[in-house]
Design an enzyme around this catalytic site. Structure first.
Site, PDB file in Angstrom:
ATOM      1  N   GLY A  25       0.821  -1.207   0.000  1.00 29.65           N
ATOM      2  CA  GLY A  25       0.000   0.000   0.000  1.00 29.65           C
ATOM      3  C   GLY A  25       0.853   1.254   0.000  1.00 29.65           C
ATOM      4  CB  SER A  26      -0.075   4.728   0.816  1.00 30.78           C
ATOM      5  OG  SER A  26      -1.141   4.769  -0.104  1.00 30.78           O
TER       6      SER A  26
END
Length: 712
Positions: free
Chosen positions: A310-311
């Site tokens: 993810g981020s």
């Protein structure tokens, strides 16, 4: 008659000769054996010795495992198992029997000390045709005091077998890192099954010795028998990098999160970015390595599991962009959607592709905009970005020193995969890779190889093999690393746009990045849906200017209450672990630093281009209200002091134009409405999610504007 007598004499003579020759042969054979000690070319003494020669192994003591300060994590102790000799043939001297002679009395006595009914004990002691019997679990791990008391009863036939036992005095403590050891199925040496016990088994197990002696049929040593002993080589002691205190912080926090949120899995890694030493590593579910209670997950999640990050991956995309001179914090881009050529579905920002209008790349970082990072790839260039991914160590094992390490995979075959990799989707990583890559940001460009074994010590000679910190690469410069830490700090401090404000720890200047990763559907066809079906994480370091710790906290599929955000369980891990660990390391909170405020000049009469550039140069965000070329008014007014990132509204000549105010705070919306002369009506709390006047529409003074707000 004479003939018959003659025949009888002849027969007797022949028999005499045959018996005489046989006796002679036997006598010669006997004398030959007596004189030479050999028969058929074999030494009879050696053959007899071999028949009665017994050889037994002397087990080597398995080495201990210690934490960084020398406190025991795993060690060997002697355990006692109860056995009973039943066969009367085992007794040589009837006055000193070594077999059970009174089963009833023996059963009555033993029932007071072991967890087995007297009737069951009696049944075992009266089995026919058995040389000896054991008492199952009830007869194992007899405490030392109970053993002594039983021996004082002088029960014939009752004996104890000393068995080495592996014990883990801390219970569930870094269990998947430490692992456990047990005897193999054939009852030989103890061997590591998982964790350090497995990866360092060759050093820990040592080498068994042996004893050779003359024994009777039952294996007992004969009186005055000669013994030959080969001493065992005990296993070496392994000292880990784990700090027991920091590991305790991790275990406590994980326990609370497990109880409150019951996630499918959660794990934390704490590292020293200057050396790569792993100071703590824990996960849930966990288990007790001594009893194996709770052992449902065999994988060390931080090492053996590859997943989409993810981020948090944006940290390294940002670092690549800064190093390449492609990240201009106050340059703007259009958020919301990004289209990849020949791909029907666009890349969307996490607010459903609505975005926040045209914003700066710094704000895009703070808001964790996928579109910002997809856009940056066009500036970095695709081939160059892959070189950075490899330089940061993704796609290959870190060689941390634990078994079954996964390597992850850089998904980079198709254009869309290259774009999604910039924000952590598609490409898979391990927590160890994330920690290793983060050391480059925390350690001024020097990426340190993570390791868990500090040293190995030979208990006999004292010889020590020390692990030296290893630089795994230099993917970015020191200047880039410092800039990245500064930019990431705003993710934590910017209360209006930062997604990481929950991880701000007063006094310690935490810097880092949040992550919310989708989970591939195990049944195929995209990703899981639902508010709980994500991997929530935060990868942070502190203090910002000279990080002493990296903490990576990950929670998968927690059970959230209505209105609860996925960052809450991650915060419950990261914040206490980071704060308590920094305090334990005697890193004092920094004195409150004065925030540098930007003093706003008067932009009236300036061109919209010059005014916008000047606003960005001050670390502020310009919002132009109008289609003209010259600034006629501004909000806030000249001489006002603003925090970094604050919005400055510039009204121009020509038509008044409504901006896209979704994502604006109430203060920002009020400022824009004031400058445009609009009558403002608001509802809700939080940030703007809808506006009655569409963006880019021309407006007139006195026109009504209704804005709805909602907490993110």
């Amino acid at each position: 008659m004479k003939s018959r007598k003659l025949n009888t004499n002849r027969g007797a003579a022949i028999l005499f000769i045959i018996f005489g020759l046989s006796f002679f042969i036997i006598a010669v054979r006997f004398l030959t054996i007596e004189i030479t000690g050999q028969a058929d070319g074999k030494v009879l003494a050696a053959k007899a010795a071999k028949k009665y020669l017994r050889t037994s192994a002397i087990p080597a003591s398995r080495g201990n495992i210690y934490d960084a300060s020398g406190e025991v994590i795993a060690e060997n102790v002697v355990s006692y198992n109860l056995v009973a000799i039943l066969d009367p043939k085992a007794t040589i001297d009837p006055e000193h029997p070594i077999h059970v002679v009174n089963p009833r009395k023996t059963a009555q006595a033993l029932a007071k000390y072991i967890d087995m009914p007297e009737s069951k004990i009696y049944s075992l002691l009266t089995q026919k045709g058995r040389f000896q019997v054991e008492f199952g679990k009830a007869g194992q791990d007899i405490p030392y005091q109970a053993k002594n008391e039983i021996q004082k009863l002088n029960l014939p036939g009752i004996q104890f077998e000393a068995v080495p036992k592996r014990t883990y005095p801390n219970g569930s403590f870094a269990s998947h890192l430490v692992g456990y050891a047990q005897k193999n199925e054939t009852g030989g040496q103890m061997a590591g099954v998982m964790g350090i016990e497995k990866s360092m088994n060759a050093a820990l197990e040592g080498k068994d010795g042996k004893i050779s002696y003359e024994g009777d049929f039952w294996g007992y040593i004969l009186p005055n028998a000669h013994k030959k002993v080969t001493k065992p080589k005990n296993g070496e002691n392994v000292y880990l990098t784990i700090d027991k205190k920091i590991q305790s912080f991790v275990e406590d926090a994980l326990g609370k999160v497990q109880k409150q949120y019951n996630p499918k899995k959660a794990f934390v890694v704490v590292a020293d970015p200057k050396t790569g030493r792993i100071l703590a590593m824990g996960q849930r579910p966990t288990f007790d390595p001594e009893t194996r209670k709770g052992l449902s997950v065999w994988q060390n999640e931080a090492v053996e599991t590859a997943y989409e990050p993810g981020s948090t991956m944006k940290i390294f995309t940002l670092a690549a962009a800064v190093q390449e001179g492609a990240f201009h914090p106050y340059a703007t881009y259009k958020s919301g959607e990004f289209r990849v050529k020949n791909v029907p579905n666009p890349i969307k920002d996490h607010n459903g592709g609505v975005g926040w209008g045209r914003i700066t790349f710094l704000e895009g970082l703070q808001r964790s905009s996928n579109v910002a990072f997809a856009t940056l790839l066009d500036y970095i260039k695709q081939d160059k970005f892959k070189q950075y991914l490899e330089a940061f160590g993704f796609g290959k094992e870190t060689k941390v020193g634990l078994p079954n390490e996964a390597s992850g995979k850089i998904l980079y075959d198709y254009p869309v995969e290259r774009y999604t990799t910039t924000f952590g989707q598609g490409t898979t990583v391990t927590a160890m890779q994330m920690i290793q890559a983060a050391t480059a940001v925390a350690n001024d460009g020097k990426m340190m190889k993570p390791y868990v074994v500090d040293k190995v010590v030979n208990p006999t000679t004292g010889k020590t093999e020390k692990t030296k910190p290893t630089v795994a690469g230099n993917p970015i410069s020191a200047d880039t690393a410092k800039k990245v830490r500064d930019y990431l700090r705003t993710v934590v401090t910017n209360k209006k746009t930062g997604t990481g404000t929950a991880y701000n720890i007063p006094g310690y200047e935490v810097t880092g990045k949040t992550g919310t990763a989708q989970i591939p559907n195990p049944n195929g066809g995209g990703y899981l849906t639902g508010t709980d079906n994500y991997i929530f994480s935060f990868l942070g370091m502190a203090p910002k200017d000279n990080p002493k710790l990296i903490v990576y906290a990950v929670v998968q599929q927690p059970h959230l209450k209505a209105g609860e955000l996925g960052g809450e369980p991650v915060k419950a891990l990261f914040n206490p672990i980071m704060r308590n660990s920094l305090q334990y390391l005697n890193i004092k909170p920094a004195k409150g630093k004065a925030v540098r405020l930007a003093k706003l000049p008067d932009f009236t009469g300036d061109s919209r281009t010059e005014a916008s550039s000047a606003v960005r140069a001050l670390g502020l965000t310009p919002v132009v209200l109008g289609d003209g070329d010259t600034v006629t008014a501004q909000e806030p007014e000249a001489q006002e002091k603003l925090l970094p990132g604050a919005k400055v509204f510039l009204k121009t000549n020509g038509n008044r134009v409504m901006p896209d105010i979704r994502g604006f705070s109430k203060r920002d919306v009020a400022g824009a409405a004031k400058l445009l002369g609009l009558r403002l009506a608001i509802s809700g709390e939080g940030y703007a999610v809808s506006q009655s006047i569409p963006a880019k529409s021309k407006v007139k003074s006195g026109q009504a504007l209704t804005v709805k707000f909602k907490n993110p």
